[in-house]
Design a protein around this motif. Structure first.
Motif, PDB file in Angstrom:
ATOM      1  N   UNK A  93     -42.520 -15.293 133.150  1.00  0.00           N
ATOM      2  CA  UNK A  93     -42.716 -13.701 133.194  1.00  0.00           C
ATOM      3  C   UNK A  93     -42.096 -13.107 131.845  1.00  0.00           C
ATOM      4  N   UNK A  94     -42.278 -13.665 130.648  1.00  0.00           N
ATOM      5  CA  UNK A  94     -41.808 -13.084 129.587  1.00  0.00           C
ATOM      6  C   UNK A  94     -42.546 -12.296 128.651  1.00  0.00           C
ATOM      7  N   UNK A  95     -44.008 -12.443 129.004  1.00  0.00           N
ATOM      8  CA  UNK A  95     -44.741 -11.852 128.087  1.00  0.00           C
ATOM      9  C   UNK A  95     -45.674 -10.579 128.888  1.00  0.00           C
ATOM     10  N   UNK A  96     -46.016  -9.506 128.197  1.00  0.00           N
ATOM     11  CA  UNK A  96     -47.113  -8.784 128.807  1.00  0.00           C
ATOM     12  C   UNK A  96     -48.403  -9.309 128.395  1.00  0.00           C
ATOM     13  N   UNK A  97     -49.216  -8.916 129.327  1.00  0.00           N
ATOM     14  CA  UNK A  97     -50.566  -9.473 129.232  1.00  0.00           C
ATOM     15  C   UNK A  97     -51.635  -8.251 128.886  1.00  0.00           C
ATOM     16  N   UNK A  98     -52.659  -8.779 128.078  1.00  0.00           N
ATOM     17  CA  UNK A  98     -53.814  -7.919 127.678  1.00  0.00           C
ATOM     18  C   UNK A  98     -55.005  -8.568 128.069  1.00  0.00           C
ATOM     19  N   UNK A  99     -55.854  -7.880 128.635  1.00  0.00           N
ATOM     20  CA  UNK A  99     -57.066  -8.106 129.016  1.00  0.00           C
ATOM     21  C   UNK A  99     -58.084  -8.968 128.039  1.00  0.00           C
ATOM     22  N   UNK A 100     -57.668  -8.599 126.798  1.00  0.00           N
ATOM     23  CA  UNK A 100     -58.438  -9.198 125.701  1.00  0.00           C
ATOM     24  C   UNK A 100     -58.020 -10.791 125.459  1.00  0.00           C
ATOM     25  N   UNK A 101     -57.032 -11.043 126.070  1.00  0.00           N
ATOM     26  CA  UNK A 101     -56.602 -12.521 126.127  1.00  0.00           C
ATOM     27  C   UNK A 101     -57.174 -13.479 126.826  1.00  0.00           C
ATOM     28  N   UNK A 102     -57.847 -12.825 127.904  1.00  0.00           N
ATOM     29  CA  UNK A 102     -58.695 -13.645 128.926  1.00  0.00           C
ATOM     30  C   UNK A 102     -60.101 -13.973 128.604  1.00  0.00           C
ATOM     31  N   UNK A 103     -60.373 -15.240 128.509  1.00  0.00           N
ATOM     32  CA  UNK A 103     -61.525 -15.734 127.901  1.00  0.00           C
ATOM     33  C   UNK A 103     -62.753 -15.520 128.644  1.00  0.00           C
ATOM     34  N   UNK A 104     -62.554 -14.979 130.016  1.00  0.00           N
ATOM     35  CA  UNK A 104     -63.335 -14.530 130.617  1.00  0.00           C
ATOM     36  C   UNK A 104     -63.699 -13.160 130.000  1.00  0.00           C
ATOM     37  N   UNK A 105     -63.055 -12.286 129.924  1.00  0.00           N
ATOM     38  CA  UNK A 105     -63.461 -10.960 129.218  1.00  0.00           C
ATOM     39  C   UNK A 105     -63.932 -11.080 127.997  1.00  0.00           C
ATOM     40  N   UNK A 106     -63.571 -12.089 127.258  1.00  0.00           N
ATOM     41  CA  UNK A 106     -63.953 -12.027 125.657  1.00  0.00           C
ATOM     42  C   UNK A 106     -65.528 -12.461 125.750  1.00  0.00           C
ATOM     43  N   UNK A 107     -65.861 -13.387 127.054  1.00  0.00           N
ATOM     44  CA  UNK A 107     -67.162 -13.671 127.055  1.00  0.00           C
ATOM     45  C   UNK A 107     -67.891 -12.343 127.897  1.00  0.00           C
TER      46      UNK A 107
ATOM     47  N   UNK B 296     -47.272 -25.194 139.476  1.00  0.00           N
ATOM     48  CA  UNK B 296     -48.565 -24.652 139.889  1.00  0.00           C
ATOM     49  C   UNK B 296     -48.412 -22.996 139.617  1.00  0.00           C
ATOM     50  N   UNK B 297     -47.445 -22.468 140.226  1.00  0.00           N
ATOM     51  CA  UNK B 297     -47.486 -20.751 140.023  1.00  0.00           C
ATOM     52  C   UNK B 297     -47.354 -20.703 138.397  1.00  0.00           C
ATOM     53  N   UNK B 298     -46.637 -21.516 137.808  1.00  0.00           N
ATOM     54  CA  UNK B 298     -46.534 -21.313 136.385  1.00  0.00           C
ATOM     55  C   UNK B 298     -47.892 -21.390 135.746  1.00  0.00           C
ATOM     56  N   UNK B 299     -48.762 -22.306 135.897  1.00  0.00           N
ATOM     57  CA  UNK B 299     -50.050 -22.746 135.400  1.00  0.00           C
ATOM     58  C   UNK B 299     -50.849 -21.449 135.763  1.00  0.00           C
ATOM     59  N   UNK B 300     -50.834 -21.063 136.961  1.00  0.00           N
ATOM     60  CA  UNK B 300     -51.735 -19.880 137.313  1.00  0.00           C
ATOM     61  C   UNK B 300     -51.184 -18.626 136.817  1.00  0.00           C
ATOM     62  N   UNK B 301     -49.868 -18.568 136.472  1.00  0.00           N
ATOM     63  CA  UNK B 301     -49.533 -17.419 135.822  1.00  0.00           C
ATOM     64  C   UNK B 301     -50.071 -17.251 134.213  1.00  0.00           C
ATOM     65  N   UNK B 302     -49.834 -18.459 133.753  1.00  0.00           N
ATOM     66  CA  UNK B 302     -50.480 -18.615 132.211  1.00  0.00           C
ATOM     67  C   UNK B 302     -51.970 -18.302 132.200  1.00  0.00           C
ATOM     68  N   UNK B 303     -52.707 -18.834 133.140  1.00  0.00           N
ATOM     69  CA  UNK B 303     -54.193 -18.619 133.264  1.00  0.00           C
ATOM     70  C   UNK B 303     -54.228 -17.134 133.357  1.00  0.00           C
ATOM     71  N   UNK B 304     -53.668 -16.747 134.107  1.00  0.00           N
ATOM     72  CA  UNK B 304     -53.910 -15.274 134.501  1.00  0.00           C
ATOM     73  C   UNK B 304     -53.836 -14.358 133.436  1.00  0.00           C
ATOM     74  N   UNK B 305     -52.866 -14.584 132.700  1.00  0.00           N
ATOM     75  CA  UNK B 305     -52.358 -13.909 131.546  1.00  0.00           C
ATOM     76  C   UNK B 305     -52.888 -14.182 130.228  1.00  0.00           C
ATOM     77  N   UNK B 306     -53.854 -15.343 130.154  1.00  0.00           N
ATOM     78  CA  UNK B 306     -54.497 -15.890 129.152  1.00  0.00           C
ATOM     79  C   UNK B 306     -53.832 -16.395 128.273  1.00  0.00           C
ATOM     80  N   UNK B 307     -52.555 -16.958 128.326  1.00  0.00           N
ATOM     81  CA  UNK B 307     -51.585 -17.744 127.395  1.00  0.00           C
ATOM     82  C   UNK B 307     -51.689 -19.225 127.769  1.00  0.00           C
ATOM     83  N   UNK B 308     -52.612 -19.943 128.745  1.00  0.00           N
ATOM     84  CA  UNK B 308     -52.493 -21.269 128.683  1.00  0.00           C
ATOM     85  C   UNK B 308     -53.172 -22.054 127.539  1.00  0.00           C
TER      86      UNK B 308
END
Length: 439
Positions: A250-264, A427-439
């Motif tokens: 929970x350290x980073x703010x997220x941006x839509x542009x970080x998600x690969x689906x958004x880039x796609x 698993x919750x941490x992996x899902x959070x990293x995936x959701x924020x595009x930080x995985x």
């Protein structure tokens, strides 16, 4: 004896060659899966297909050169009718005459060069974006593989850690069984007490077999996901700790542009906009240049390669094709392309809402799972303390084995709850990293 030793060494070498041992961290497992997964390989093939499609688009802008040859052998020379008047005959009558030779041959080259076509121009510009589209599609596939490999990997790691607790429980009951038998021999315990401890020990050993079976099945499933041969040995070297899970959560703010689906989807929108431009430019004229050079010969005998005259024809020219009316086909294509752009815009807005929801859900889950993990960790410590105290009382003759059974049951429940919460947290941490595009 020497023959036996040689045969044993040969057999060992064959087995060693047949089974490859892979000791992987989670990152190494992910990298292996990305390199060997059929899904990733197919995504990369899609990228290669698009590269060849780009070459095909580019080819339209290059000169088009064709060679042709033709040979005719007239078994019967065609007959034409000429007015009889040209030879002094009566008007309205004709006489037959044959023109030409039995053998005819020709050969030549045709050259054409597209000078201007709006659709081709847009296609050339869009080539790089099309490649990015398939490149991003590959990255999405790799990310999906990454998530699935990590989840199964850590599930097996938690299972291995749980196995250590089961082994410790078995060790406790093996000692308890030994102590109970000694007490029974001294007449301070009943045979029933020995049997009860034996039942508990058997249950723990059965539980160990069950967990090991689940680990073996999970290991085979992970190898399948990674596209690793089942005959190879996969050893997992990473472990899970509470500190590792809590690191940078929970350290980073997220941006839509970080998600690969958004880039796609952004790239898909750009491609759709190119389609709008392409169809609009189809209203413009198409200009091309062309040229031809050919030779032909006629013979009564087949002696084309023995000299004789060949007649040359050559020409150059320009061709301008101006679209006037096509039944509104171009207009329909433009409107459809605009609708596709709007559809993609809608998908992008929906994805933004989905990302917001994913992040919110992931934050709630990881916060709750970390709190639960810490609580279950304390429960284990308390349960172990209760068990040890109860065992000491039993050994001193101040308690009974039923209290030990109850204490062991509570300890096992606390252990199972802890390992379940440990897995939920990672698993919750992996899902959070995936959701924020930080995985």
């Amino acid at each position: 004896m020497k023959l036996f030793t040689f045969s044993f060494l040969l057999l060992f070498a064959l087995v060693a060659n047949a089974q490859k041992i892979n000791s992987f961290t989670v990152q190494q497992a992910v990298d292996y899966a990305k390199q060997n997964s059929v899904q990733v390989k197919n995504a990369l093939l899609d990228y290669q297909v698009q590269k060849q499609t780009n070459r095909e688009i580019t080819s339209v802008a290059y000169p088009q050169i064709n060679a042709s040859g033709n040979f005719n052998d007239y078994l019967v020379i065609p007959t034409s009718l000429l007015p009889a008047e040209i030879a002094g005959g009566p008007a309205g009558t004709y006489f037959p005459v044959k023109f030409g030779t039995k053998y005819n041959a020709s050969g030549g080259f045709d050259v054409s060069q597209l000078l201007f076509d709006g659709q081709v121009f847009v296609g050339l510009i869009a080539r790089g974006v099309a490649l990015k589209f398939y490149e991003k599609q590959t990255e999405i596939t790799e990310e999906m593989i990454n998530v699935n490999v990590q989840k199964i990997y850590y599930q097996l790691v938690v299972g291995k850690q749980q196995m250590t607790s089961v082994d410790a429980n078995i060790g406790r009951f093996e000692k308890l069984l030994k102590d109970t038998k000694e007490i029974y021999k001294q007449g301070f315990a009943e045979r029933l007490d020995v049997d009860k401890v034996s039942v508990q020990l058997n249950n723990l050993q059965t539980e160990k077999i069950k967990i090991q079976s689940q680990l073996d099945v999970g290991n085979a499933g992970l190898k399948f996901l990674m596209n690793m041969p089942q005959k190879d040995l996969l050893l997992l070297t990473d472990s899970i700790t509470e500190d590792k899970i809590k690191e940078n959560i929970l350290a980073d703010n997220y941006k839509y542009e970080d998600r690969k689906e958004y880039q796609f989807l952004t790239i898909a929108k750009t491609l759709n906009e190119f389609n709008v431009r392409r169809y609009k430019l189809s209203y413009l004229p198409v200009l091309s240049a062309f040229g031809n050079y050919s030779k032909n010969a006629q013979r009564q005998k087949f002696d084309f390669f023995k000299g004789g005259q060949w007649f040359t024809t050559s020409l150059i020219g320009l061709k301008l094709s101006v679209p006037i009316f096509d039944g509104f086909a171009k207009s329909s294509r433009v409107q459809k392309a605009k609708i596709e752009v709007q559809r993609t815009n809608n998908n992008i807005e929906q994805l933004k809402s989905s990302i917001d929801n994913d992040v919110a859900q992931a934050r709630l889950k990881i916060t709750a799972s970390v709190v639960t993990m810490d609580n279950q960790k304390r429960n284990i410590e308390l349960a172990e303390k209760v068990y040890n105290t109860t065992k000491i009382k039993y050994e001193q003759g101040l308690g009974n084995n039923q209290e030990i059974y109850n204490a062991q049951t509570e300890l096992k429940i606390a252990q199972n709850n802890y390992y379940s919460s440990l897995y939920d947290a990672i698993i919750a941490k992996i899902d959070y990293q995936k959701a924020t595009g930080k995985l």
